[in-house]
Design an enzyme around this catalytic site. Structure first.
Site, mmCIF file in Angstrom:
data_model
loop_
_atom_site.group_PDB
_atom_site.id
_atom_site.type_symbol
_atom_site.label_atom_id
_atom_site.label_comp_id
_atom_site.label_asym_id
_atom_site.label_seq_id
_atom_site.Cartn_x
_atom_site.Cartn_y
_atom_site.Cartn_z
ATOM 1 N N TYR A 123 -2.565 -12.691 3.401
ATOM 2 C CA TYR A 123 -2.293 -12.470 1.976
ATOM 3 C C TYR A 123 -1.091 -13.278 1.461
ATOM 4 C CZ TYR A 123 -5.374 -8.384 2.438
ATOM 5 O OH TYR A 123 -6.438 -7.564 2.660
ATOM 6 N N TYR A 148 -11.852 -15.082 3.387
ATOM 7 C CA TYR A 148 -10.878 -14.028 3.690
ATOM 8 C C TYR A 148 -10.386 -14.149 5.130
ATOM 9 C CZ TYR A 148 -8.889 -9.394 4.470
ATOM 10 O OH TYR A 148 -8.045 -8.362 4.788
ATOM 11 N N LYS A 197 0.815 -1.212 0.000
ATOM 12 C CA LYS A 197 0.000 0.000 0.000
ATOM 13 C C LYS A 197 0.853 1.269 0.000
ATOM 14 C CE LYS A 197 -3.504 -2.717 -0.002
ATOM 15 N NZ LYS A 197 -2.954 -4.015 0.419
HETATM 16 C C1 LIG Z 1 -3.669 -5.243 0.272
HETATM 17 C C2 LIG Z 1 -2.702 -6.358 0.291
HETATM 18 C C3 LIG Z 1 -2.562 -7.216 -0.819
HETATM 19 C C4 LIG Z 1 -3.447 -7.144 -2.034
HETATM 20 O O1 LIG Z 1 -3.194 -6.042 -2.849
HETATM 21 P P1 LIG Z 1 -4.406 -5.470 -3.731
HETATM 22 O O2 LIG Z 1 -3.827 -4.341 -4.471
HETATM 23 O O3 LIG Z 1 -5.459 -5.064 -2.742
HETATM 24 O O4 LIG Z 1 -4.908 -6.551 -4.608
HETATM 25 C C5 LIG Z 1 -1.600 -8.201 -0.763
HETATM 26 N N1 LIG Z 1 -0.826 -8.361 0.328
HETATM 27 C C6 LIG Z 1 -0.936 -7.575 1.424
HETATM 28 C C7 LIG Z 1 -0.064 -7.853 2.577
HETATM 29 C C8 LIG Z 1 -1.886 -6.551 1.439
HETATM 30 O O5 LIG Z 1 -1.990 -5.784 2.538
#
Ligand SMILES: *Cc1c(COP(=O)(O)O)cnc(C)c1O
Length: 329
Positions: free
Chosen positions: A287, A261, A50
């Site tokens: 993730y 999720y 991000k």
């Molecule tokens: C938000 C996030 C993702 C996914 O990225 P997107 O752009 O939302 O698809 C992957 N890994 C982590 C650790 C995240 O915080």
């Protein structure tokens, strides 16, 4: 790229993030050779993908004279934590619309949100920033000038962060004189995927961009691939280039999103342990562990050739390891 350099951008991270091979792991699985791109080391409050989107999103908000940032996500959102840190760094107020109810124990990303002084709005079932417009209206009525950052930082402006990231990746692989056959990453709100897709097309890169889906369901009312294509097209128009991405362009693997999720299963646990034990690198349970475990499974199923070079794009998320839940029994 001149049109990208002309976009408002606020420096928040330290670039380039490292790119290096995982030799002990690669030797153990017996090919392909696995590399890693360390956006977990982006530098903003324990890092993450991000940071890249926020440089453009916050850059745009500052140009509009915003004194407040609003965004939203899950209670343990990495995006919200990095937004709160950026706001603190820039002297902006930060409001977060978080899913769920105030927990008894404040841990992980939520603890960090509070340390950065963010105001938390608990939104129950609504963990995708549905309450942001209401919070925005309230703040405007109070005379503030809020800048809205969408769920996951995923709009056409945020995706520009990953167009820039792709250029960073090609410069690194050129310097190493090492080509990559594929890039694997966690794909959830779509901005990372859209930016990489556009960046790869602009660079005329012919490797395989494989997004491992983290979340099921629609994105902004659309099938996920359609949403990613739309984001990539809108990002292209911000750069004054014509692109015609369709839902057929993003390569997505949904095989590992089944449990839901944030539900940690043996796939995620084994991936976390393996990378920790073999390489001393930490994955997050939501993730990157799902994406890394998914990549290993795809390798086992023969999706990649043994001679391939595959880059795992580490998107961060480490603080979620410290949520006090029992990930490892
Ligand atoms: C938000 C996030 C993702 C996914 O990225 P997107 O752009 O939302 O698809 C992957 N890994 C982590 C650790 C995240 O915080």
């Amino acid at each position: 790229m001149k049109a990208l350099e002309a976009q408002p951008r606020c420096p928040l991270g330290f670039w380039p993030t490292p790119l290096h091979p995982l030799d002990r792991l690669s030797a153990e699985i017996g090919g392909p050779r696995i590399w890693i791109k360390r956006d977990d080391l982006s530098g903003l409050a324990f890092g993450g993908n991000k940071t890249r989107k926020l440089e453009f999103l916050v850059g745009g908000a500052r140009q509009l004279g915003c004194d407040t940032l609003i965004t939203g996500g899950a209670a343990q959102s990495n995006h919200c934590r990095q937004t709160a840190a950026a706001a603190a760094q820039l002297g902006l107020e930060c409001h977060l619309a978080l899913g769920g109810e105030a927990p008894k124990q404040v841990t992980g990303n939520l603890l960090l949100d509070e340390l950065f002084g963010a105001r938390i709005h608990w939104c129950g079932e609504q963990r995708k920033g549905e309450m942001i417009p209401q919070i925005e209206a309230e703040l405007r009525a109070q005379g503030r000038n809020p800048g809205v950052i969408p769920y996951g930082g995923s709009n056409a402006i945020g995706a520009l962060g990953f167009v820039a990231a792709f250029a960073e990746f090609t410069a690194q692989t050129r310097a190493l004189d090492q080509s990559m056959d594929g890039i694997v990453f966690a794909s959830s709100s779509g901005g990372t995927h859209a930016g990489l897709l556009l960046g790869a097309r602009l660079a005329d890169w012919s490797g395989r961009l494989l997004g491992i889906e983290i979340d099921k369901g629609l994105s902004n009312g659309k099938p996920f691939a359609e949403w990613i294509a739309e984001l990539a097209n809108t990002s292209a128009s911000l750069l004054a280039v014509e692109m015609d991405f369709t839902a057929a362009d993003p390569i997505l693997c949904r095989d590992y999103a089944g449990p839901g999720y944030g539900v940690v299963s043996s796939l995620e646990r084994e991936a976390i342990r393996l990378l920790a034990e073999r390489e001393g690198i930490l994955l997050d349970p939501v993730y990157t562990a799902r994406a890394f475990g998914g990549m290993l499974d795809q390798i086992r199923r023969g999706v990649f050739a043994a001679t391939d070079n595959i880059l795992f794009w580490h998107t961060g998320g480490g603080p979620a390891l410290f949520t006090g839940e029992t990930i490892f029994k």
